[in-house]
Scaffold this active site. Structure first.
Site, PDB file in Angstrom:
ATOM      1  N   GLY A   1     -22.403  67.360 -12.279  1.00 52.83           N
ATOM      2  CA  GLY A   1     -22.117  65.949 -12.064  1.00 52.83           C
ATOM      3  C   GLY A   1     -22.499  65.516 -10.663  1.00 52.83           C
TER       4      GLY A   1
ATOM      5  N   HIS B   1      -5.208  55.497 -16.264  1.00 56.84           N
ATOM      6  CA  HIS B   1      -5.914  54.224 -16.176  1.00 56.84           C
ATOM      7  C   HIS B   1      -5.163  53.212 -17.035  1.00 56.84           C
ATOM      8  CE1 HIS B   1      -9.011  51.176 -16.231  1.00 56.84           C
ATOM      9  NE2 HIS B   1      -9.671  51.856 -15.321  1.00 56.84           N
TER      10      HIS B   1
ATOM     11  N   ARG C   1      -3.676  51.003  -9.653  1.00 52.30           N
ATOM     12  CA  ARG C   1      -3.600  51.473 -11.034  1.00 52.30           C
ATOM     13  C   ARG C   1      -2.221  51.991 -11.431  1.00 52.30           C
ATOM     14  NH1 ARG C   1      -9.429  54.630 -11.335  1.00 52.30           N
ATOM     15  NH2 ARG C   1     -10.698  52.761 -11.673  1.00 52.30           N
TER      16      ARG C   1
ATOM     17  N   GLU D   1     -13.632  65.958  -8.199  1.00 49.21           N
ATOM     18  CA  GLU D   1     -12.313  65.852  -8.826  1.00 49.21           C
ATOM     19  C   GLU D   1     -11.582  67.187  -8.898  1.00 49.21           C
ATOM     20  OE1 GLU D   1     -10.277  63.804 -12.812  1.00 49.21           O
ATOM     21  OE2 GLU D   1     -12.458  63.941 -12.630  1.00 49.21           O
TER      22      GLU D   1
ATOM     23  N   SER E   1     -13.859  57.579  -6.327  1.00 53.80           N
ATOM     24  CA  SER E   1     -14.085  58.916  -6.881  1.00 53.80           C
ATOM     25  C   SER E   1     -15.536  59.357  -6.754  1.00 53.80           C
ATOM     26  CB  SER E   1     -13.646  58.969  -8.344  1.00 53.80           C
ATOM     27  OG  SER E   1     -14.266  57.938  -9.092  1.00 53.80           O
TER      28      SER E   1
END
Length: 534
Positions: free
Chosen positions: A16, A239, A291, A376, A392
């Protein structure tokens, strides 16, 4: 026995944003091998919709972005880390643009949107599919680099450490990993002078999550078993707005929908309160509150009124506006017979991000020699008790580069790996009891959702701990007697991650950020990390 070990200068676990950023920077000088659990675009990066936070708007300041991050993180953040990441954000955006990320522009400048918790418009984006555009550009650059070897379908089992040396040195070094090759069904050994964990979070520990299927906490669990400290695992971000659909359980409705004017309303099942906008009564920032606040508010309304979901409505902004800003979401919802230009979207909270993880310093170093982490999987001090929206991906770029810088600067101190014992499969057999794995997987995710969710109590956490204890012996027995499979590897890591989350939650005797417990509703005057030591 495994094949002969694959050797390279540096081994990166994960393909990623964090892993590929580290690999591209390291490949300027070294040979780098990147292992992907499945395909190269199956991780969380490609799923990211919203964007990347950076101070680019006139009138915005680094100090403002820092303060927004600290406020969202409920003071648990490491300020020096926050400052470093925020101040490096504009340069990270520039480098992404250079490799071909087609950020949206308006009037010749980058188009900036706003998301919850931000005091300014500072979110650069590619429509509502930023992560996919970033992943595509990074992967294209990595595939074109002759110093990078990309290896798909490798499910990493454990770190290869000094205890796996043929002549045990006792030094505690990490020399690479053992990984299950999905294509050959064999376990292979990969060795390197330095190993970088970029494996993502542990979202699939929960029944409802926006994370991809492979987010089973692999890197966190492996690092813990090898001897790394793990921190703040109780800080699991939910979320606020995941699509409520009985068939599609993990489709995220990006924060930017609220940032561009979306309103949270009570649905028809709320009776006399149907259509009421509830967030302004709960927080002065309304839908743009961080959030954790919005997720708890939705959870409260759902439980108070016995609802299945609430509504997120942006139809008042007009069809042209909605289609222009959210083409991907609009098209996906149309496939499900929901037209967001004309009607509200049914939404519920879902697990979204792992704010805790492997403890690292500002160079991405873990507790173990030769082992680094970024993204993460790590707990860098950036997010604190609640990640600010669109920080992030930013963390991935800044720490991916930091890891590469430190490895490069200290390359002369990194010894080549010694002889490492191959994986021994001679004493185990194939299993015909795959149903056991499936049952345990489902049980973990369900009790974590019910007992370790948005609102917690000590009794619920203790019930979860009791179930984990019972499952641990069963999974260990299964792992010790049967040949490993991808599902068994993930189940083992899923259980380890669940245990770390529950232990961390029981340790914190306050409510702060994402950790809210009815038994300790007050916030203590001093913010202290929860640190678990092996």
């Amino acid at each position: 026995m495994a094949h002969d070990p694959h050797s390279s200068d540096i081994l990166v676990i994960g393909s990623g944003a964090a892993g590929l950023t580290a690999a591209l920077n390291l490949a300027q000088r070294f040979k780098v091998t990147v292992l992907a659990k499945g395909g190269f675009a199956e991780g969380s990066t490609a799923w990211a919709q919203g964007g990347i936070a950076a101070v680019l708007e006139p009138g915005d300041t680094f100090e403002s972005h820092i303060e927004d991050t600290m406020i969202a993180g409920a003071g648990l953040n490491d300020r020096a880390t926050v400052e470093r990441v925020v101040e490096n954000a504009p340069a990270a955006i520039a480098r992404l643009a250079e490799i071909g990320v087609p950020f949206n522009t308006e009037g010749g400048a980058l188009h900036l949107t706003r998301e919850g918790g931000h005091s300014h418009r500072r979110i650069v984006h590619v429509d509502d599919a930023t992560g996919l555009a970033v992943q595509t550009a990074l992967l294209k650059a990595a595939q074109a680099n002759p110093n990078i070897t990309l290896v798909p379908d490798m499910v990493v089992i454990d770190l290869a450490t000094s205890r796996h040396e043929e002549r045990y040195s006792g030094a505690g070094n990490v020399w690479g990993v053992y990984a299950f090759n999905r294509r050959t069904n064999r376990v292979e050994l990969f060795t390197a002078r330095a190993t970088v964990l970029a494996t993502g979070g542990a979202g699939r520990t929960y029944l409802f999550s926006t994370a991809p299927r492979g987010a089973t906490g692999d890197g966190i669990a492996m690092a813990w078993r090898a001897g790394c400290r793990i921190s703040n695992m109780e800080m699991m971000q939910f979320h606020p707005t995941c699509l409520y659909n009985l068939e599609v359980k993990n489709f995220l409705i990006t924060e930017a929908v609220r940032g561009e004017g979306g309103r949270l309303l009570l649905p028809p099942d709320a009776g006399d309160e149907a259509g009421r906008r509830f967030m302004p009564d709960l927080d002065p920032r309304a839908e743009l509150a961080p959030r954790d606040i919005v997720a708890r508010a939705i959870d409260h309304e759902i439980k108070r009124l016995g609802l299945d979901y609430v509504h997120l409505d942006i139809s008042h902004m007009g069809a042209a506006f909605v289609k222009h800003h959210f083409p991907t979401i609009h098209a996906r919802l149309l496939d499900l017979d929901i037209d967001m230009t004309r009607e509200p979207i049914p939404v519920v909270p879902a697990q979204h991000y792992t704010c805790g993880g492997v403890v690292i310093d500002r160079d991405g170093r873990t507790d173990l020699p030769n082992l680094y982490a970024a993204g993460e999987v790590s707990q860098s001090g950036l997010h604190g008790a609640n990640r600010l929206a669109s920080n992030s991906l930013l963390e991935c770029f800044v720490f991916g580069e930091a890891v590469a810088r430190h490895i490069t600067a200290h390359w002369g101190e990194l010894a080549p790996p010694p002889a490492i014992r191959p994986w021994d499969e001679s004493r185990v057999a194939d299993s015909d009891e795959e149903v056991v794995i499936k049952q345990n997987w489902t049980e973990i995710r369900r009790f974590m959702w019910n007992y370790v969710g948005i609102v917690r109590t000590t009794k619920r956490l203790e019930r979860a701990a009791h179930r984990i204890k019972m499952l641990r012996d069963e999974v260990a027995d299964y792992y010790g007697h049967f040949r490993v499979t991808p599902d068994l590897i993930e189940l083992r890591n899923l259980l380890e991650s669940a245990d770390l989350i529950v232990r961390s939650a029981l340790h914190r005797k306050e409510s702060r950020g994402l950790h809210y417990t009815l038994d300790y509703p007050e916030t203590l005057p001093v913010a202290v990390d929860t640190v678990l030591v092996p």
